[in-house]
Design a protein around this motif. Structure first.
Motif, PDB file in Angstrom:
ATOM      1  N   GLU A   5       0.862  -1.179   0.000  1.00  0.00           N
ATOM      2  CA  GLU A   5       0.000   0.000   0.000  1.00  0.00           C
ATOM      3  C   GLU A   5       0.894   1.223   0.000  1.00  0.00           C
ATOM      4  O   GLU A   5       1.954   1.223   0.623  1.00  0.00           O
ATOM      5  N   LYS A   7       0.666   5.536   0.194  1.00  0.00           N
ATOM      6  CA  LYS A   7      -0.034   6.821   0.217  1.00  0.00           C
ATOM      7  C   LYS A   7       0.906   7.843   0.820  1.00  0.00           C
ATOM      8  O   LYS A   7       1.425   7.640   1.923  1.00  0.00           O
TER       9      LYS A   7
ATOM     10  N   LYS B  11      -4.315   6.911  -2.361  1.00  0.00           N
ATOM     11  CA  LYS B  11      -3.798   5.703  -1.710  1.00  0.00           C
ATOM     12  C   LYS B  11      -3.828   4.553  -2.706  1.00  0.00           C
ATOM     13  O   LYS B  11      -4.877   4.229  -3.254  1.00  0.00           O
ATOM     14  N   GLU B  25     -12.225   0.769   2.503  1.00  0.00           N
ATOM     15  CA  GLU B  25     -11.933   2.083   1.942  1.00  0.00           C
ATOM     16  C   GLU B  25     -13.150   2.979   1.763  1.00  0.00           C
ATOM     17  O   GLU B  25     -13.032   4.190   1.723  1.00  0.00           O
ATOM     18  N   PHE B 170      -8.693   6.383  -3.334  1.00  0.00           N
ATOM     19  CA  PHE B 170      -7.880   5.163  -3.355  1.00  0.00           C
ATOM     20  C   PHE B 170      -7.999   4.538  -4.737  1.00  0.00           C
ATOM     21  O   PHE B 170      -8.967   4.796  -5.466  1.00  0.00           O
TER      22      PHE B 170
END
Lengths: 386, 386
Positions: A5, A7, B11, B25, B170
């Motif tokens: 992941e 971010k 993200k 999410e 995301f």
């Protein structure tokens, strides 16, 4: 490629005369704690630029944050934050000031017993007090990541912390600040960023082709600009590439999807805690021994690094890998950085045993990308670095 | 290096079996509009994975968004958003579905007269309805940037939009989706991402050393994995590198601090609008002529690209630069992509004049990194591409 992941919400404001853009980034009604280090910003004009940009903002100041930001001192700053009802933090400095500010960002909203728990119990910071940075010394990448390392003198400990709440809201990177940085610190910055990349790259092949290429790109760029930056820190072209490389070296991108090592840092931190050696220089002491000791596990990547970064094409995998370590040591020497512990202290006997014991005491069973470096191996690596 | 600002808060959730992470999410109380394309997601299992992950969420569906998302159809979707009081958008698709979703994100909160103004008047979107994406076709990079391109059939126009409010919250990237993509579309994706990098790289030298290296890294990776992806799209190692390269090719990073071109896209868009040729294939038609026509202005970078990406070391700058164009065309052919307009339509006479006229009508005086490609030059480039 491993699952990952990613971010990173930090806003980077990069370029000439960008400090004045501060005024657009901090809420007008904020009460700001301006954090800085030993006072060099008052000599090189950065302090004045910051104050001018924030002329309309309510500011309290807290200077004197040293290299390897110290817990006790930061607790004084935390008291100021509480007493003055601070709502926004602004770090103006290098990695140490920024890391100290991250600790404060977390501690200001921490509801546990003591802020030391954030470090000793490794508590992730989901939300911190908002903060921004004006970077005055490229090196650590702290300006675009969510990690920090804090030192506690009384126990000679250096521990890390982090969490998604610790990204700076913004970071201002004006490469012109490099002109006033002493040679010694420029070399440290180059060394630090270079090693950050190695820690995320020098492991074993995983067919993460793009991450490898990006890591090599940063290494190539640092090698290219290092002599220029050291020769003439007013060379804006070199300075800007140096600065952006340091940020990209540790903003999370190149570590995504790949194994990472970080054993060089773990051992290096102990040398700083024990002897007060500059962080970057501890990396130069440990890295060569680390790569030689773990040669079999790392030789494929060492050989790839040899070919792509150092243009070493002769010989077999072992030859290339070994030549790459030699080239790396030579590069550190070109930065005027010594690579043996005995270059820094006469008092090195017993250090390897002491560090191994500290790792054992903390319950760290295995360092490195395979978590296979047990304390006895750490002892051997540090001894090789004498 | 030019001054720049960079912020990308999307993200990325990358890897095997990552679609199930959707449930973490999207806010539990959201009312979601699920947007998708022609229905391939119902055949390849992605639709089922999405529905399973969102079993507890209130979902309305809107399928049928075509390649080159069409304004009139999107206006139907906008009506659904209003009627159903949608609060969150989820794009499950490739660049077209994601771009269409970005338009809707903007249009849903737009307070002007008609949402067409967002495109025709180039209105920046500061805040849009929140949205996420599940990427099913790597190509455009739309999953990690804030731009979109929308087509209007009635006027044969293809216009772009963007703004900081249009980053996906995301994006889920599971490289396993690549296994079910038809060859034709895989080739388009490789071509599209490759050209995205060229548009941000093939200009003139500016000593942005790291950006150049990063751009070359993506090109090298695409060249390396392209034959593997086309031969066996279930090859996860190749697929994951392909997917991550497409995202990194257009998430803003490599364009920071450097001049960019985008003339190939501007001309290519017209070929799609006029003939319905796949976007990626229009780039393959225009790029070779563009680089030949602008050879003098671009030859330094072409030669650098020749040396670093294609290992062309013989000859002088002109030789290397020319050889690099030839290599690039050969690469497009290896993707089974034709590079002349006449390969796509028999009806090409007059196209160059028509496109030049359209640019004149829109008041576009100069394309390219020097804004020097006037309509008469565009006419020559397109003619060279017949």
């Amino acid at each position: 490629m491993n699952n990952f992941e990613f971010k990173n919400p930090t806003k980077i404001i990069f370029g000439k005369d960008s400090i004045k853009k501060l005024e657009n980034e901090i809420p007008k009604d904020a009460k700001v704690l301006l954090l800085y280090g030993g006072g060099s910003i008052k000599k090189n004009g950065i302090y004045d630029q910051v104050k001018k940009a924030l002329a309309k903002v309510n500011i309290v100041e807290f200077g004197g944050i040293p290299a390897n930001p110290e817990y006790a001192l930061l607790m004084d700053a935390l008291k100021v934050i509480k007493d003055e009802k601070i709502t926004y933090l602004l770090a103006v400095g290098g990695g140490s000031v920024i890391d100290g500010t991250k600790f404060l960002s977390s501690a200001a909203l921490f509801e546990g017993e003591t802020p030391w728990d954030i470090l000793s119990k490794n508590i992730r910071t989901e939300k911190g007090m908002p903060f921004g940075t004006v970077l005055t010394l490229p090196a650590t990448g702290s300006e675009m990541n969510s990690g920090a390392v804090i030192t506690r003198k009384e126990t000679k400990e250096k521990l890390s912390m982090g969490g998604p709440g610790l990204f700076p809201e913004f970071s201002i990177l004006d490469p012109q600040v490099i002109a006033s940085i002493p040679q010694h610190q420029l070399a440290n910055g180059l060394m630090d960023a270079f090693t950050h990349v190695l820690e995320q790259y020098m492991t074993y092949p995983t067919e993460a082709l793009l991450q490898d290429r990006f890591a090599e790109s940063i290494l190539q760029t640092i090698i290219k600009v290092a002599p220029k930056v050291l020769k003439d820190p007013t060379d804006y072209k070199a300075a800007s590439n140096f600065m952006w490389s340091c940020t990209m070296a540790l903003n999370g991108l190149i570590q995504k999807g790949v194994p990472t090592d970080w054993a060089v840092h773990a051992m290096g931190h102990e040398l700083t805690a024990l002897f007060g050696i500059d962080h970057a220089r501890t990396l130069a002491v440990i890295a060569p021994s680390h790569y030689k000791f773990n040669f079999e596990a790392k030789k494929e990547k060492l050989a790839q690094y040899a070919a792509r970064v150092w243009n070493i094409t002769d010989g077999n995998t072992d030859d290339k890998a070994y030549a790459a370590i030699e080239k790396t040591v030579a590069f550190f020497h070109e930065l005027d950085i010594d690579t043996k512990l005995s270059d820094y202290t006469k008092d090195y006997e017993g250090t390897a045993e002491k560090i191994a014991q500290r790792f054992t005491d903390r319950g760290w069973l295995g360092l490195g990308e395979h978590q296979s470096l047990s304390p006895d191996k750490v002892e051997k690596i540090v001894k090789m670095a004498y």
